[in-house]
Write a protein that holds these residues in place. Structure first.
Motif, mmCIF file in Angstrom:
data_model
loop_
_atom_site.group_PDB
_atom_site.id
_atom_site.type_symbol
_atom_site.label_atom_id
_atom_site.label_comp_id
_atom_site.label_asym_id
_atom_site.label_seq_id
_atom_site.Cartn_x
_atom_site.Cartn_y
_atom_site.Cartn_z
ATOM 1 N N LEU A 2 -32.886 15.383 -3.870
ATOM 2 C CA LEU A 2 -31.862 15.229 -2.850
ATOM 3 C C LEU A 2 -30.739 16.242 -3.053
ATOM 4 C CD1 LEU A 2 -30.629 13.665 -0.470
ATOM 5 C CD2 LEU A 2 -29.671 12.065 -2.132
ATOM 6 N N ASP A 3 -30.466 17.011 -2.001
ATOM 7 C CA ASP A 3 -29.397 18.004 -2.037
ATOM 8 C C ASP A 3 -28.131 17.377 -1.455
ATOM 9 O OD1 ASP A 3 -27.815 20.213 -2.090
ATOM 10 O OD2 ASP A 3 -29.022 21.421 -0.714
ATOM 11 N N VAL A 7 -23.711 17.185 2.375
ATOM 12 C CA VAL A 7 -22.877 15.990 2.497
ATOM 13 C C VAL A 7 -21.483 16.269 1.949
ATOM 14 C CG1 VAL A 7 -22.608 13.576 1.816
ATOM 15 C CG2 VAL A 7 -24.880 14.473 2.361
ATOM 16 N N GLY A 8 -21.436 16.898 0.779
ATOM 17 C CA GLY A 8 -20.155 17.240 0.168
ATOM 18 C C GLY A 8 -19.344 18.190 1.023
ATOM 19 N N TYR A 9 -20.027 19.137 1.670
ATOM 20 C CA TYR A 9 -19.330 20.103 2.521
ATOM 21 C C TYR A 9 -18.616 19.400 3.674
ATOM 22 C CZ TYR A 9 -18.664 23.855 5.914
ATOM 23 O OH TYR A 9 -18.119 24.716 6.827
ATOM 24 N N ALA A 61 -24.423 25.628 1.288
ATOM 25 C CA ALA A 61 -25.498 24.679 1.614
ATOM 26 C C ALA A 61 -25.291 24.043 2.983
ATOM 27 C CB ALA A 61 -25.585 23.596 0.542
ATOM 28 N N ARG A 62 -24.475 24.686 3.826
ATOM 29 C CA ARG A 62 -24.280 24.139 5.165
ATOM 30 C C ARG A 62 -25.623 24.052 5.886
ATOM 31 N NH1 ARG A 62 -20.153 27.668 8.313
ATOM 32 N NH2 ARG A 62 -21.407 29.286 7.316
ATOM 33 N N ALA A 63 -25.760 22.977 6.665
ATOM 34 C CA ALA A 63 -27.021 22.774 7.378
ATOM 35 C C ALA A 63 -26.740 22.312 8.790
ATOM 36 C CB ALA A 63 -27.884 21.734 6.645
ATOM 37 N N SER A 64 -27.556 22.795 9.741
ATOM 38 C CA SER A 64 -27.406 22.344 11.123
ATOM 39 C C SER A 64 -28.082 20.999 11.328
ATOM 40 C CB SER A 64 -28.020 23.369 12.078
ATOM 41 O OG SER A 64 -29.405 23.538 11.811
ATOM 42 N N ARG A 65 -28.972 20.645 10.403
ATOM 43 C CA ARG A 65 -29.644 19.355 10.489
ATOM 44 C C ARG A 65 -29.602 18.680 9.127
ATOM 45 N NH1 ARG A 65 -35.207 19.870 13.829
ATOM 46 N NH2 ARG A 65 -35.028 17.611 13.549
ATOM 47 N N LEU A 66 -29.432 17.392 9.130
ATOM 48 C CA LEU A 66 -29.398 16.618 7.900
ATOM 49 C C LEU A 66 -30.651 15.780 7.786
ATOM 50 C CD1 LEU A 66 -25.713 15.273 8.000
ATOM 51 C CD2 LEU A 66 -26.581 17.206 6.659
ATOM 52 N N THR A 67 -31.088 15.561 6.556
ATOM 53 C CA THR A 67 -32.207 14.647 6.342
ATOM 54 C C THR A 67 -31.718 13.220 6.525
ATOM 55 O OG1 THR A 67 -31.801 14.371 3.974
ATOM 56 C CG2 THR A 67 -33.164 16.253 4.649
ATOM 57 N N GLN A 69 -31.810 10.768 4.370
ATOM 58 C CA GLN A 69 -31.016 10.368 3.201
ATOM 59 C C GLN A 69 -29.600 10.930 3.274
ATOM 60 O OE1 GLN A 69 -34.015 11.962 0.443
ATOM 61 N NE2 GLN A 69 -33.705 10.114 -0.776
ATOM 62 N N GLN A 70 -29.485 12.194 3.617
ATOM 63 C CA GLN A 70 -28.173 12.833 3.690
ATOM 64 C C GLN A 70 -27.300 12.185 4.769
ATOM 65 O OE1 GLN A 70 -29.545 16.819 4.372
ATOM 66 N NE2 GLN A 70 -29.364 17.409 2.215
#
Length: 482
Positions: A2-3, A7-9, A61-67, A69-70
């Motif tokens: 799990l990254d 989430v932290g960002y 680690a910015r993401a346009s989509r989250l899992t 879990q995230q």
């Protein structure tokens, strides 16, 4: 593995943004010449620096989509981190509150619960009064986005039935959140300003109008006076009733209305049911006032209307001590608080649509018993209710009742009496605000409760605001193995 960085960002950005909002109450205290401005300055600085550093450290680690879990962790993490930092002004000098009291007040604010540990509200610095209003206002718009974006995707409590309600961008969590937030924010701000203007017209002062408009649209219930709305006139109560009703309606309908489509607003069965329930509750209390208590004045009708709408929507304002009305009205208001408003609004509690789904399922089961060979399907607004939705709703009801029982028992173990423990647990889980009895009822507050009870109630507010299962799931082994 799990990254946690995406989430932290996002949490870091929100904490930093919360720090910037502390400049507003700081400016008010500076204008008033109140020395407590420094509490907001240092709280804002700490929040901005910590949030900013966390966001910067997770920037790559910015993401346009989250899992999945995230998304679960983000939803719970935000409502845990923001109260922690939102409590800093209370703790660092603005009220000289202890840690438990500061956290309780901040959690109550951001979850729009409205329970308070402060007395002498009218004597508090205007900066702290504004901060309490801002916490609820931010929490109100935040929960709308969560209810419209995250909970349907997480399939929590039957919310997946609203996946395509007005925003059909399934699977794109962050772009969808941005789109909805921008469109909802305009409506949310507009309603707040109109409400403030209406309050001003009915005689409220400028500052009180702004703060109470924020806590009304958020259905939060924080007031600037110990007497809550008992400090204002009749016209102000009627204005509050109108805007509490509006804030308890699905905000997606307002978006559709501004886009030129009024039909969804009037055809929504959840809205019709909500107003029907409100009418029944108000009628029962008015008849009780007239026939039993002998109150036949406009004031008696107004008090019954205002307090029933306040409790039903989970706002938690009070314009009278309804504990003095008798056992029947108190029982009615207790159960009204367990109904709540519509999904996708700032209102809290179980929500009307879940009761609709529950009774649709019960109706089908009764018909199957009467006609064993028949084929019957539960429907909601003309659509078939899928089995996973019904299962999710039933699970929610079970978890809510079990949580209510467990929290009540735990509060009782801390030394609280039965009425205070049960109504306190209900007020926290359903995010209503006031409980029942002399201690935490409409004429009291939560200041005298022991520290353990306050921590338990703060946890209950968080769990209830996020529809229970969104929090419970992260404590399962399967979640971390996924």
């Amino acid at each position: 593995m799990l990254d946690l960085r995406p989430v932290g960002y996002l949490i870091g950005l929100l904490v930093a943004s919360l720090g910037l909002t502390m400049l507003l109450p700081m400016a008010i205290d500076l204008y008033d010449g109140d020395a407590h401005w420094s509490a907001f300055f240092f709280s804002g600085l700490i929040s901005f620096l910590v949030g900013g550093l966390v966001a910067l450290s997770c920037h790559n680690a910015r993401a346009s989509r989250l899992t999945l879990q995230q998304t679960f962790l983000l939803t719970t993490g935000v409502w845990l981190a923001l109260p922690l930092f939102g409590a800093l002004p209370f703790f660092l000098g603005a009220t000289d509150a202890r840690v438990v009291d500061a956290f309780f007040e901040a959690m109550s604010g951001l979850t729009t619960t409205g329970s308070t540990v402060f007395s002498g509200l009218e004597d508090l610095p205007r900066g702290i009064q504004l901060w309490r209003g801002l916490l609820q206002w931010l929490g109100g718009i935040g929960i709308i986005v969560v209810a419209m974006v995250f909970l349907p995707e997480l399939r929590v409590g039957g919310m997946q039935i609203f996946r395509s309600e007005g925003f059909d961008t399934f699977g794109k969590i962050l772009p969808r959140a941005t789109e909805i937030s921008s469109r909802i924010s305009v409506i949310y701000i507009a309603l707040t300003l109109i409400c403030a203007l209406a309050y001003r017209i009915t005689g409220m002062g400028k500052f009180d109008s702004l703060v109470h408009a924020m806590t009304t649209i958020a259905t939060g219930g924080f007031a600037n006076y110990d007497a809550s709305f008992g400090a204002f006139g009749a016209g102000t109560e009627y204005v509050a009733v109108i805007f509490m009703f509006l804030a308890a309606l699905p905000f997606v309908r307002f978006v559709q209305l501004t886009a030129g489509s009024a039909k969804p607003l009037f055809r929504d069965s959840q809205i019709r049911t909500f107003f029907s329930i409100a009418a029944i509750i108000v009628l029962m209390l008015v008849l009780w006032q007239v026939m039993v208590m002998g109150v036949r004045s406009e004031e008696g009708v107004r008090k019954a209307l205002f307090n029933s709408v306040s409790i039903l929507t989970g706002t938690g304002y009070a314009s009278a001590d309804y504990m003095l009305w008798g056992g029947f009205p108190v029982a009615v208001l207790f159960f009204a608080g367990l109904i709540g408003g519509c999904a996708g609004s700032t209102a809290c509690s179980i929500k009307v649509f879940r009761y609709q789904l529950l009774f649709a399922s019960i109706k089908v089961q009764i018909r199957k018993i009467q006609h064993p060979s028949g084929v019957f399907t539960a429907t909601y607004q003309g659509r078939k209710i899928e089995d996973d939705v019904l299962s999710s709703v039933m699970s929610f009801f079970v978890f809510f009742m079990v949580s209510l029982g467990v929290l009540s028992v735990l509060l009782g173990l801390t030394g609280l009496d039965f009425t205070t423990a049960l109504s306190g647990a209900s007020a926290a889980l359903a995010n209503i605000g006031p409980g029942l009895g002399d201690t935490i009822g409409p004429a009291g507050n939560f200041a005298s409760l022991n520290d353990t009870a306050k921590w338990l109630l703060a946890a209950g507010m968080l769990i209830g605001r996020l529809e229970l299962l969104a929090v419970y799931v992260i404590f399962t082994v399967q979640f971390w193995r996924a």
